[in-house]
Design a protein around this motif. Structure first.
Motif, PDB file in Angstrom:
ATOM      1  N   LEU A  64     -23.101  13.146 -40.555  1.00  0.00           N
ATOM      2  CA  LEU A  64     -22.759  14.117 -39.524  1.00  0.00           C
ATOM      3  C   LEU A  64     -23.472  15.435 -39.764  1.00  0.00           C
ATOM      4  CD1 LEU A  64     -18.932  13.412 -39.340  1.00  0.00           C
ATOM      5  CD2 LEU A  64     -20.746  12.451 -37.906  1.00  0.00           C
ATOM      6  N   VAL A  65     -23.921  16.044 -38.692  1.00  0.00           N
ATOM      7  CA  VAL A  65     -24.615  17.330 -38.784  1.00  0.00           C
ATOM      8  C   VAL A  65     -23.587  18.437 -38.970  1.00  0.00           C
ATOM      9  CG1 VAL A  65     -26.019  19.007 -37.527  1.00  0.00           C
ATOM     10  CG2 VAL A  65     -26.561  16.579 -37.395  1.00  0.00           C
ATOM     11  N   GLN A  66     -23.793  19.230 -40.005  1.00  0.00           N
ATOM     12  CA  GLN A  66     -22.939  20.378 -40.252  1.00  0.00           C
ATOM     13  C   GLN A  66     -23.803  21.628 -40.273  1.00  0.00           C
ATOM     14  OE1 GLN A  66     -19.788  20.113 -40.327  1.00  0.00           O
ATOM     15  NE2 GLN A  66     -19.301  18.009 -40.944  1.00  0.00           N
ATOM     16  N   THR A  67     -23.299  22.682 -39.673  1.00  0.00           N
ATOM     17  CA  THR A  67     -23.985  23.970 -39.740  1.00  0.00           C
ATOM     18  C   THR A  67     -23.077  24.978 -40.402  1.00  0.00           C
ATOM     19  OG1 THR A  67     -23.153  24.734 -37.607  1.00  0.00           O
ATOM     20  CG2 THR A  67     -25.207  23.458 -37.601  1.00  0.00           C
ATOM     21  N   GLU A  68     -23.668  26.027 -40.924  1.00  0.00           N
ATOM     22  CA  GLU A  68     -22.883  27.036 -41.633  1.00  0.00           C
ATOM     23  C   GLU A  68     -21.841  27.659 -40.728  1.00  0.00           C
ATOM     24  OE1 GLU A  68     -23.565  31.120 -44.247  1.00  0.00           O
ATOM     25  OE2 GLU A  68     -25.260  29.892 -43.614  1.00  0.00           O
ATOM     26  N   SER A  69     -22.178  27.777 -39.436  1.00  0.00           N
ATOM     27  CA  SER A  69     -21.257  28.429 -38.518  1.00  0.00           C
ATOM     28  C   SER A  69     -20.111  27.514 -38.086  1.00  0.00           C
ATOM     29  CB  SER A  69     -21.998  28.900 -37.266  1.00  0.00           C
ATOM     30  OG  SER A  69     -22.593  27.793 -36.600  1.00  0.00           O
ATOM     31  N   SER A  70     -20.348  26.174 -38.070  1.00  0.00           N
ATOM     32  CA  SER A  70     -19.327  25.285 -37.546  1.00  0.00           C
ATOM     33  C   SER A  70     -18.564  24.526 -38.625  1.00  0.00           C
ATOM     34  CB  SER A  70     -19.960  24.269 -36.585  1.00  0.00           C
ATOM     35  OG  SER A  70     -20.865  23.444 -37.276  1.00  0.00           O
ATOM     36  N   ALA A  71     -19.143  24.339 -39.787  1.00  0.00           N
ATOM     37  CA  ALA A  71     -18.479  23.572 -40.830  1.00  0.00           C
ATOM     38  C   ALA A  71     -17.412  24.407 -41.515  1.00  0.00           C
ATOM     39  CB  ALA A  71     -19.501  23.084 -41.856  1.00  0.00           C
ATOM     40  N   ARG A  72     -16.265  23.801 -41.768  1.00  0.00           N
ATOM     41  CA  ARG A  72     -15.185  24.521 -42.423  1.00  0.00           C
ATOM     42  C   ARG A  72     -14.295  23.519 -43.138  1.00  0.00           C
ATOM     43  NH1 ARG A  72     -10.725  24.987 -38.387  1.00  0.00           N
ATOM     44  NH2 ARG A  72     -11.229  23.447 -36.805  1.00  0.00           N
TER      45      ARG A  72
END
Length: 221
Positions: A64-72
């Protein structure tokens, strides 16, 4: 503009020195279909998520694609479930932010939601206190045929069930361990199970603990 469903299949495949033909052979899918999944032209259903994770010897989360802004590492628990029992409480009683938040052992996107297994009735698939992770945005029921999913029926009942095609067009049968099947229902919402967090691998967050976790994730003080 066509909707895209980004994932890391191509990135991981190339890192492992595999051709798209190699991956198609490992998964049993056609080269053209694997290509569409890699390009994000098709949604990566829970069935295919597990299939590609096994083929590439990685976890489903790795795909799964995770970005710094959306991953938590925070997710809202939206209800509790048991075998044959509805997801509780009633939807109208759940505040928009959920019943409570938990800290997870891995990052999740903003649209992730969770349900907590309650009681022993889901054994042997799930134990009391396990957390089921789904995406808030529903998918087409056909994508989870033969697999377990969180569903909402046209009559407003919500379950965690194995979804099978019903006898009549547009209807589905719902099955689970330790509960009688539900036959011939129409589904209003379907969410694939993306991952399971076992009991003891998560903790309920207080407001103060949430603030500390967010500060740790963002590097703020």
């Amino acid at each position: 503009m066509d909707k895209k469903f980004p994932n890391r299949i191509r990135e991981i495949r190339k890192d492992q020195g595999l051709t798209i033909e190699d991956l198609a052979e490992r998964t049993g899918l056609s080269v053209s279909y694997v290509g569409r999944l890699e390009n994000g032209e098709r949604n990566l259903s829970v069935k295919h998520l597990s299939l590609f994770a096994d083929a590439l010897s990685v976890t489903s989360q790795d795909l799964l694609v995770q970005t710094e802004s959306s991953a938590r590492n925070i997710v809202s628990v939206m209800g509790r479930i048991g075998a044959g029992a509805e997801i509780l409480p009633d939807e109208e009683q759940i505040p928009p932010e959920g019943l409570y938040e938990i800290e997870t052992p891995f990052p999740l996107p903003d649209d992730a939601i969770a349900f907590e297994v309650h009681g022993e009735s889901m054994w042997p698939r799930y134990d009391d206190g396990d957390i089921i992770i789904c995406w808030r945005q529903g998918i087409v029921a056909e994508e989870v045929l033969g697999w377990e999913a969180a569903v909402k029926t046209a009559s407003g009942n919500r379950y965690l069930k194995r979804v099978l095609r019903g006898a009549e067009t547009g209807t589905y049968d719902l099955e689970s361990h330790n509960a009688p099947p539900i036959r011939g229902v129409r589904l209003e919402w379907v969410a694939a199970i993306q991952s399971v967090i076992r009991s003891g691998q998560w903790r309920k967050l207080t407001p103060a603990a949430r603030q500390r976790l967010v500060q740790r994730m963002t590097g703020s003080k």
